[in-house]
Design a protein around this motif. Structure first.
Motif, mmCIF file in Angstrom:
data_model
loop_
_atom_site.group_PDB
_atom_site.id
_atom_site.type_symbol
_atom_site.label_atom_id
_atom_site.label_comp_id
_atom_site.label_asym_id
_atom_site.label_seq_id
_atom_site.Cartn_x
_atom_site.Cartn_y
_atom_site.Cartn_z
ATOM 1 N N LYS A 13 0.855 -1.196 0.000
ATOM 2 C CA LYS A 13 0.000 0.000 0.000
ATOM 3 C C LYS A 13 0.883 1.235 0.000
ATOM 4 C CE LYS A 13 -3.885 2.115 2.533
ATOM 5 N NZ LYS A 13 -4.778 2.193 1.352
ATOM 6 N N GLU A 14 0.495 2.234 -0.790
ATOM 7 C CA GLU A 14 1.258 3.478 -0.875
ATOM 8 C C GLU A 14 0.611 4.577 -0.037
ATOM 9 O OE1 GLU A 14 1.800 4.764 -4.897
ATOM 10 O OE2 GLU A 14 3.424 3.321 -5.272
ATOM 11 N N TYR A 15 1.474 5.446 0.504
ATOM 12 C CA TYR A 15 1.023 6.612 1.270
ATOM 13 C C TYR A 15 1.897 7.795 0.889
ATOM 14 C CZ TYR A 15 -0.777 2.935 4.426
ATOM 15 O OH TYR A 15 -1.395 1.827 4.962
ATOM 16 N N GLU A 16 1.299 8.973 0.785
ATOM 17 C CA GLU A 16 2.095 10.203 0.640
ATOM 18 C C GLU A 16 2.207 10.847 2.017
ATOM 19 O OE1 GLU A 16 2.257 14.514 -1.675
ATOM 20 O OE2 GLU A 16 0.832 12.976 -2.331
ATOM 21 N N ILE A 17 3.430 11.151 2.428
ATOM 22 C CA ILE A 17 3.657 11.731 3.745
ATOM 23 C C ILE A 17 3.190 13.181 3.751
ATOM 24 C CG2 ILE A 17 5.358 12.237 5.524
ATOM 25 C CD1 ILE A 17 4.899 9.221 4.883
ATOM 26 N N ASN A 18 2.279 13.513 4.667
ATOM 27 C CA ASN A 18 1.796 14.893 4.744
ATOM 28 C C ASN A 18 2.423 15.612 5.940
ATOM 29 O OD1 ASN A 18 -0.053 14.831 7.176
ATOM 30 N ND2 ASN A 18 -1.101 13.282 5.913
ATOM 31 N N PHE A 19 2.259 16.931 5.988
ATOM 32 C CA PHE A 19 2.987 17.734 6.973
ATOM 33 C C PHE A 19 2.546 17.452 8.408
ATOM 34 C CE2 PHE A 19 -0.731 20.301 6.070
ATOM 35 C CZ PHE A 19 -1.061 20.872 7.274
ATOM 36 N N THR A 20 1.315 16.988 8.603
ATOM 37 C CA THR A 20 0.855 16.716 9.966
ATOM 38 C C THR A 20 1.560 15.493 10.568
ATOM 39 O OG1 THR A 20 -0.984 15.257 9.323
ATOM 40 C CG2 THR A 20 -1.420 17.627 9.383
ATOM 41 N N GLN A 21 2.188 14.685 9.742
ATOM 42 C CA GLN A 21 2.871 13.476 10.193
ATOM 43 C C GLN A 21 4.355 13.706 10.479
ATOM 44 O OE1 GLN A 21 1.612 11.401 6.508
ATOM 45 N NE2 GLN A 21 0.815 9.804 7.854
ATOM 46 N N LEU A 33 5.243 6.603 11.740
ATOM 47 C CA LEU A 33 5.767 5.413 11.064
ATOM 48 C C LEU A 33 5.007 4.177 11.550
ATOM 49 C CD1 LEU A 33 7.889 3.746 9.447
ATOM 50 C CD2 LEU A 33 9.377 3.926 11.448
ATOM 51 N N CYS A 34 4.849 4.066 12.870
ATOM 52 C CA CYS A 34 4.136 2.921 13.431
ATOM 53 C C CYS A 34 2.656 2.939 13.056
ATOM 54 C CB CYS A 34 4.296 2.898 14.939
ATOM 55 S SG CYS A 34 5.963 2.434 15.469
ATOM 56 N N ASN A 35 2.069 4.133 12.970
ATOM 57 C CA ASN A 35 0.676 4.221 12.540
ATOM 58 C C ASN A 35 0.502 3.685 11.122
ATOM 59 O OD1 ASN A 35 -0.923 5.210 14.660
ATOM 60 N ND2 ASN A 35 -0.192 7.304 14.344
ATOM 61 N N LEU A 36 1.422 4.033 10.208
ATOM 62 C CA LEU A 36 1.329 3.550 8.834
ATOM 63 C C LEU A 36 1.492 2.034 8.770
ATOM 64 C CD1 LEU A 36 3.310 6.308 6.868
ATOM 65 C CD2 LEU A 36 0.827 6.029 7.082
ATOM 66 N N LEU A 37 2.394 1.503 9.586
ATOM 67 C CA LEU A 37 2.560 0.054 9.633
ATOM 68 C C LEU A 37 1.286 -0.609 10.149
ATOM 69 C CD1 LEU A 37 6.191 -0.148 11.111
ATOM 70 C CD2 LEU A 37 5.526 -0.389 8.711
ATOM 71 N N GLN A 38 0.711 -0.046 11.199
ATOM 72 C CA GLN A 38 -0.506 -0.595 11.786
ATOM 73 C C GLN A 38 -1.674 -0.531 10.807
ATOM 74 O OE1 GLN A 38 -2.127 -0.095 16.161
ATOM 75 N NE2 GLN A 38 -2.674 1.717 15.017
ATOM 76 N N LEU A 39 -1.808 0.580 10.085
ATOM 77 C CA LEU A 39 -2.894 0.728 9.114
ATOM 78 C C LEU A 39 -2.759 -0.270 7.973
ATOM 79 C CD1 LEU A 39 -3.157 4.626 8.894
ATOM 80 C CD2 LEU A 39 -4.890 3.058 9.809
ATOM 81 N N THR A 40 -1.533 -0.524 7.536
ATOM 82 C CA THR A 40 -1.308 -1.486 6.454
ATOM 83 C C THR A 40 -1.658 -2.898 6.897
ATOM 84 O OG1 THR A 40 0.489 -0.071 5.653
ATOM 85 C CG2 THR A 40 0.356 -2.292 4.730
ATOM 86 N N ASP A 79 7.222 12.659 0.482
ATOM 87 C CA ASP A 79 7.672 11.368 -0.055
ATOM 88 C C ASP A 79 6.468 10.440 -0.202
ATOM 89 O OD1 ASP A 79 10.354 11.917 -0.278
ATOM 90 O OD2 ASP A 79 10.940 10.886 1.567
ATOM 91 N N VAL A 80 6.508 9.618 -1.226
ATOM 92 C CA VAL A 80 5.527 8.546 -1.379
ATOM 93 C C VAL A 80 6.204 7.251 -0.919
ATOM 94 C CG1 VAL A 80 4.102 7.207 -2.972
ATOM 95 C CG2 VAL A 80 4.310 9.687 -3.264
#
Length: 246
Positions: A13-21, A33-40, A79-80
């Motif tokens: 799964k792809e994500y674009e990193i936004n400024f709030t992160q 980083l851990c949130n993106l791993l958990q969501l995936t 970054d994507v």
């Protein structure tokens, strides 16, 4: 939910990193980083018919027991990133899941996670009540150089912070979300260590769940190579975090 036509045993799964992160440095926060791993991981479980919604038919949910993250570099704002995940083992009430993060085809982080099936009414582990044989397992395909381990909590630890669990700390399972523990501890780390990306890996052990209005104490033990945090409730360990430094 029936098995999705998009299901594959190895999922990306792809994500674009936004400024709030991002941190003030423009790099992704360790918690995000851990949130993106958990969501995936959650999306892969959803596609494979073992999501939270599926499991709630039996009053069950996946809960995280251990997690190890190894980091080469943090992604930057805009970054994507591509997150890949697959399952190493899945039997009875336990599963080991691997995850990797890439930028422009280059691996920048690897993660190994240990999950348990948890009855959300009885608040205890139990056997998974859903079919899962359609998941191909990859026991030899590792995402990290080292496996997770039990964190050694030094009795010489120093008490550094007290906290009461509030509503925003809780997740859909009605206990403190795993990333919240990390956030509480990271807020106590010297900002230079975080902003200079001096954390090469970190490991988390989850021992007891925390609920609304629980009063906890955060402890710290610092050495040249690592920082170990532990969180206790009524003098019983609930969580441990080891930050391994460059």
């Amino acid at each position: 939910m029936p098995l999705s036509s998009l299901f594959t045993s190895v999922y990306s799964k792809e994500y674009e990193i936004n400024f709030t992160q991002c941190l003030p440095s423009g790099c992704l926060k360790y918690t995000e980083l851990c949130n993106l791993l958990q969501l995936t991981a959650a999306t892969h479980a959803d596609l494979g018919g073992i999501s939270f919604s599926d499991m709630q038919e039996f009053n069950q949910a996946w809960v995280l027991s251990r997690m190890r993250v190894e980091i080469t570099a943090l992604p930057q704002w805009r970054d994507v990133v591509t997150v890949k995940t697959w399952i190493n083992t899945l039997e009875n009430s336990r599963s080991i899941r691997a995850l990797e993060m890439y930028v422009n085809g280059n691996k920048i982080a690897g993660c190994e996670t240990f999950w348990a099936v948890f009855n959300t009414e009885k608040r205890r582990p139990e056997l998974l009540n859903l079919p899962h044989d359609h998941f191909e397992l990859f026991p030899d395909r590792k995402a990290t150089a080292e496996a997770f381990s039990k964190i050694d909590i030094n009795p010489e630890k120093e008490e550094v912070f007290e906290k009461t669990v509030i509503l925003s700390d809780l997740d859909i399972v009605n206990h403190v979300n795993n990333v919240k523990y990390l956030e509480w501890c990271m807020d106590l780390v010297d900002e230079k260590i975080i902003l200079n990306q001096e954390i090469k890996s970190f490991e988390m052990n989850f021992m007891r769940e925390l609920s609304l209005r629980d009063k906890v104490v955060i402890h710290e033990n610092v050495s040249d190579e690592s920082i170990v945090f532990s969180i206790t409730k009524e003098d019983k360990n609930c969580y441990a975090l080891q930050l391994n430094l460059v």
